[in-house]
Design an enzyme around this catalytic site. Structure first.
Site, mmCIF file in Angstrom:
data_model
loop_
_atom_site.group_PDB
_atom_site.id
_atom_site.type_symbol
_atom_site.label_atom_id
_atom_site.label_comp_id
_atom_site.label_asym_id
_atom_site.label_seq_id
_atom_site.Cartn_x
_atom_site.Cartn_y
_atom_site.Cartn_z
ATOM 1 N N CYS A 124 37.282 164.931 67.320
ATOM 2 C CA CYS A 124 38.345 165.935 67.396
ATOM 3 C C CYS A 124 38.187 167.045 66.366
ATOM 4 C CB CYS A 124 39.714 165.267 67.251
ATOM 5 S SG CYS A 124 39.917 164.326 65.715
ATOM 6 N N GLU A 165 47.894 162.699 66.445
ATOM 7 C CA GLU A 165 46.612 163.244 65.995
ATOM 8 C C GLU A 165 45.831 163.634 67.245
ATOM 9 O OE1 GLU A 165 45.817 163.943 62.996
ATOM 10 O OE2 GLU A 165 47.550 163.004 62.040
ATOM 11 N N GLY A 168 44.475 160.806 70.109
ATOM 12 C CA GLY A 168 43.889 160.987 71.430
ATOM 13 C C GLY A 168 44.033 162.413 71.920
ATOM 14 N N SER A 169 44.056 162.557 73.219
ATOM 15 C CA SER A 169 44.073 163.884 73.836
ATOM 16 C C SER A 169 45.472 164.485 73.847
ATOM 17 C CB SER A 169 43.560 163.787 75.272
ATOM 18 O OG SER A 169 44.485 163.078 76.089
ATOM 19 N N GLY A 223 49.017 162.726 74.595
ATOM 20 C CA GLY A 223 49.976 162.927 73.509
ATOM 21 C C GLY A 223 51.334 163.371 74.027
#
Length: 487
Positions: A249, A212, A190-191, A195
């Protein structure tokens, strides 16, 4: 789900793990085969859920979700026995007689947070690694892709061991409850903002994490032959607009190119966009939608800065009803604007010009380390400089995004773009602990390692560490001297 419900589910998973059930290779293979069956028998349902949540075309859905998972699960099945087998540890002669091995063991009960942009593959691909390593797991799908979340909640317990693998749906409240629990590993996609929350919560229990994340992944375009440029532009366009319409991403966030070559690149991009998607924003069948109104407004707001609006040289049309923003090219938007300081995660492509292509290296070095870096060039000296002088999660020359589907390569970020890695054997490693196992004998005791201390023992230990390869010779010499000193 209440806190008590979360704790009950977690207790069942921990009981299953402690029973040793998931350590058996037969169980692991059965679950991997079940994932393959789940995917093949529900392909149309997966396509439909992805269409409803994100507007993905069936080809894009297969390429980025179904195909990825089929390949990943098949690869794990073919290599599982090799991954599980202990590896012999080579010991120096000083340890003779002894033997050692490195034994992979499962971590325990793991939590997987998946992301909304690839909601099926980013839920089940990490699960393949968790299962291969012998763990029990909870998947928390993103509530921003509700159809896919519901589909996972329905499919997973019908195909996989429900006492070892669970799907827990919900929004921020459920995510917060899950983060309060004590896990053996948390895997998050995610963002960067979320994170940090995950990592902070994990720190309270000293839980290891794989994050990630993302960032602004650039593409450098050098002067190349016209035929090569045509290929490069197709690959850039696919990575920008053909992968969830910029909501990926590892998609290209912006392009760096020499000032005098920029017009050639722009014209080629315009032709490619027309070929791929057409010009009618109401009929862009080959392009995904923005996931929801919130993200649509976020991307649209990037264009509200008059300085940014002035830099638009192609596209910019908006269909608010269908949450579509036309593929848009911007030339040299201000470097201090939001579009150049935040991850775009949408169909806007800034092109930044430099005087010489080599200046791109310093431009990238002056910014946070990206998840991916792409460079299109035949200049071997430039390739070497980019490899040595930049840092990124992955580096790809003359293509885009292909590293994500390569099981032989680790996938992950560095610094603010992520922590940890997975895919293929690296997924197995991400959910395993490599335990060192050393077997010694009761014979040939090294007395100099024990008190009472004296100068001879200090000399012996010093030599033993300094000349490790001659350990056996030192051992025999030392024992002989020790024997003589005792008589």
């Amino acid at each position: 789900m209440a806190v008590e419900g979360v704790e009950k589910e977690l207790s069942e998973l921990r009981g299953t793990f402690q029973s040793g059930k998931t350590r058996g290779i037969a169980w692991r293979k059965a679950q991997l085969q079940a994932i393959l069956k789940l995917i093949s028998e529900n392909e149309d349902s997966i396509f439909e859920a992805l269409k409803q949540d994100l507007g993905k075309h069936r080809v894009e859905a297969y390429r980025d979700e179904v195909g990825v998972l089929t390949k990943s699960a098949t690869h794990a099945l073919h290599n599982l026995e090799k991954w599980i087998a202990p590896k012999k540890g080579k010991l120096p002669l000083l340890y003779f007689p002894a033997k050692a091995e490195v034994m992979p063991e499962p971590l325990g009960v793991v939590l997987i947070f998946s992301s909304w942009n690839f909601p099926i593959s980013l839920a089940l691909d990490p699960l393949i690694g968790a299962i291969s390593a012998g763990n029990t797991a909870v998947i928390k799908p993103s509530e921003l892709s509700p159809k896919c979340s519901s589909l996972l909640a329905d499919m997973v317990p019908r195909y996989l061991d429900s006492k070892a693998i669970k799907v827990i749906e919900g929004g921020r409240d459920i995510a917060g409850q899950l983060l309060q629990q004590n896990w053996d590993k948390i895997f998050f996609t995610g963002s960067q903002q979320v994170g940090k929350i995950v990592m902070s919560a994990a720190a309270k229990h000293l839980t290891p994490v794989t994050l990630e994340l993302g960032g602004k992944s650039p593409a450098i375009v050098d002067r190349i032959h016209a035929a090569d440029l045509k290929v490069a532009v197709k690959r850039i366009a696919s990575a920008k607009w053909g992968a969830c319409n910029g909501q990926a991403c590892i998609g290209v966030d912006y392009v760096l190119v020499e000032k005098e070559y920029a017009s050639v690149l722009v014209e080629s991009l315009k032709k490619c966009i027309h070929q791929f998607y057409g010009d009618n924003i109401k009929n862009l069948d080959n392009i995904a939608a923005i996931v929801n109104k919130h993200h649509f407004d976020r991307v649209r707001n990037l264009l509200k800065d008059p300085r940014v609006t002035a830099s638009i040289i192609y596209g910019g049309s908006i269909d608010e009803e269908n949450l579509i923003i036309e593929p848009t090219i911007l030339l040299n938007p201000p470097l201090d604007s939001d579009i150049m300081t935040e991850e775009i995660f949408g169909p806007l492509l800034p092109i930044i010009t430099v005087n010489k292509v080599e200046e791109s290296i310093e431009f990238i070095r002056a910014r946070p380390k990206p998840l991916a870096l792409y460079a299109f060039t035949k200049n071997e000296a430039l390739k070497k400089r980019i490899s040595l002088e930049t840092s990124s999660g992955s580096l790809v020359f003359n293509d885009t995004m292909v590293q994500f589907v390569c099981d032989a390569l680790p996938f992950g970020g560095v610094g603010p773009s992520g922590l940890g890695r997975y895919h293929g054997k690296y997924s197995f490693d991400a959910f395993s602990h490599e335990k060192a196992v050393l077997h010694r004998t009761f014979r040939l005791e090294l007395e100099p390692r024990h008190p009472p201390w004296n100068d001879f023992k200090l000399d012996f230990v010093r030599l033993a560490y300094r000349f490790d390869y001659f350990g056996l010779i030192l051992l025999l010499t030392g024992l002989r001297r020790l024997f003589r000193s005792c008589n």
